[in-house]
Design an enzyme around this catalytic site. Structure first.
Site, PDB file in Angstrom:
ATOM      1  CB  SER A 100       6.041   2.113  -2.881  1.00 26.27           C
ATOM      2  OG  SER A 100       5.244   3.266  -3.030  1.00 26.27           O
ATOM      3  NE  ARG A 147      -6.377   1.121  -3.008  1.00 27.96           N
ATOM      4  CZ  ARG A 147      -5.098   0.863  -2.794  1.00 27.96           C
ATOM      5  NH1 ARG A 147      -4.280   1.818  -2.445  1.00 27.96           N
ATOM      6  NH2 ARG A 147      -4.635  -0.371  -2.905  1.00 27.96           N
ATOM      7  CG  ASP A 198       6.807   3.707 -10.820  1.00 26.21           C
ATOM      8  OD1 ASP A 198       5.901   4.552 -10.723  1.00 26.21           O
ATOM      9  OD2 ASP A 198       7.389   3.212  -9.829  1.00 26.21           O
ATOM     10  CG  HIS A 246       4.207   2.735  -7.956  1.00 26.83           C
ATOM     11  ND1 HIS A 246       5.558   2.880  -7.732  1.00 26.83           N
ATOM     12  CD2 HIS A 246       3.623   2.677  -6.727  1.00 26.83           C
ATOM     13  CE1 HIS A 246       5.787   2.923  -6.424  1.00 26.83           C
ATOM     14  NE2 HIS A 246       4.639   2.790  -5.792  1.00 26.83           N
ATOM     15  CG  ASP A 247      -0.137  -1.603  -8.953  1.00 26.49           C
ATOM     16  OD1 ASP A 247       0.183  -1.030  -7.893  1.00 26.49           O
ATOM     17  OD2 ASP A 247      -1.317  -1.778  -9.311  1.00 26.49           O
TER      18      ASP A 247
END
Length: 365
Positions: free
Chosen positions: A147, A217, A305, A338-339
């Site tokens: 990232s 968040r 992602d 994405h994680d």
């Protein structure tokens, strides 16, 4: 249990010339190292962190907290600390020990707060290079990051090509898309609109803009997960309070984050993420941006992602190929969004294990 890494604080008296033109210093950087530097000083690997991570990449620290990339880094793991000397640096402006907005501005005697200078990816790379100088490492076996950390790894290859042999960039991009910029702007607005923010000088007011940071968040977590993962984990299931489980999950993640992360650091690091665009210095030509690079590259992306899509990694791959550089690319079919770069996908970990085994042979580790 004894911590896996050795943590230290390195003080730098000489100011760092920032890309903005300002000079910043003196400053301190929190560093954690793992394994041993070999006699040839050839087995060092720098691990660059993403937005909310730190120098603590593996094992348990003195407080019993597990490193953020512990599933990948450690004895016998893909990045084997029995073979490599692994270096984690908490970037300037973060909130885990390195000089940042919570620290005192020597010119005012107050916390920097919202007055902390703008820093960018290239500034972090310059500061990391000073850490390596201090540790006696002239050339890295590899720079690894995912990232925003992947952007730092790419910047190393472009700006300090003689100091690394391999660049490994995971789930990253050559710049943020307009959609990504939009998400970040909404997150920033949530923070700066919080009445407890006070223009970034909330420390003086003894307040914390936790409501805004919580929303920021929550928004981020939505973008880190794929639709399939959200559906399989939560669907439309409800919890005991009759709230949808996805609501409870996001609130939990927001509350947890607002309890340990600094709002000014969040804004600062996110702006650095927005500003990264090496092609902009070359009329938008990414191929020209990578002309100085000399190392070998490994890039990996994940099919679901959508925040840092595989198409963005392919842009980088094409620019590297156009320069005649040696590049390997893996597009991994993974459901996690994405994680995925932080999770235990066996194909992904197998890919990195194979690459680091190759690097170990090259450097005699």
């Amino acid at each position: 249990m004894k911590p896996l890494g050795t943590e230290q604080t390195l003080a730098f008296e000489e100011p760092l010339l920032l890309r903005s033109g300002a000079s910043f210093g003196p400053y301190e950087l929190k560093v954690e190292t793992y394994g041993q530097l070999n006699d040839a000083r050839s087995n060092a690997v720098l691990v660059c962190h993403a937005l909310n991570a730190s120098h603590h990449v593996a094992g348990l620290d003195a407080q019993g907290k597990l490193g953020w990339w512990d599933n990948l880094i450690g004895p016998g793991k893909a990045l084997d600390t029995d073979r490599f000397f692994v270096i984690g640096v908490n970037n300037l402006g973060s909130c885990f020990g390195s000089t940042g907005p919570m620290h005192t501005n020597p010119a005012t005697g107050r916390a920097w707060g919202g007055d902390f200078p703008l820093v960018c990816v290239e500034d972090w790379v310059a500061a990391q290079a000073r850490v390596l100088d201090r540790l006696g490492v002239q050339r890295l076996a590899a720079v690894l990051g995912g990232s925003l950390g992947g952007m730092q790894a790419l910047s190393w290859a472009m700006r300090l090509p003689e100091r690394l042999a391999h660049c490994i960039a995971i789930a990253t991009a050559p710049s943020l898309s307009a959609q990504n910029l939009a998400f970040n702007e909404v997150a920033r607005n949530a923070i700066v609109s919080d009445p407890d923010f006070h223009g970034g000088h909330f420390y003086d007011q003894q307040t914390l803009p936790q409501a805004g940071l919580r929303v920021a968040r929550m928004l981020g977590h939505i973008t880190y997960l794929s639709d399939d993962v959200m559906e399989s984990k939560f669907g439309r299931e409800r919890g005991e309070s009759n709230a949808f489980q996805i609501e409870s999950y996001l609130r939990h993640q927001g509350d947890k984050f607002a309890g340990y992360f600094d709002a000014n650091s969040y804004l600062l690091i996110q702006r650095a993420l927005d500003q990264f665009d090496p092609a902009a210095e070359h009329g938008g030509d990414l191929t020209r941006a990578f002309q100085p690079a000399r190392c070998k590259f490994l890039l990996a992306s994940f099919s679901t992602d959508w925040r840092f899509s595989p198409a963005r990694s392919r842009e980088i791959v094409q620019a590297l190929l156009d320069n005649g550089l040696e590049v390997s690319y893996a597009e991994i079919d993974a459901p996690h969004g994405h994680d995925a770069f932080l999770l235990d996908d066996p194909r992904y970990h197998g890919l990195l294990r194979h690459r680091f085994a190759q690097i170990a042979r090259e450097v005699g580790a």
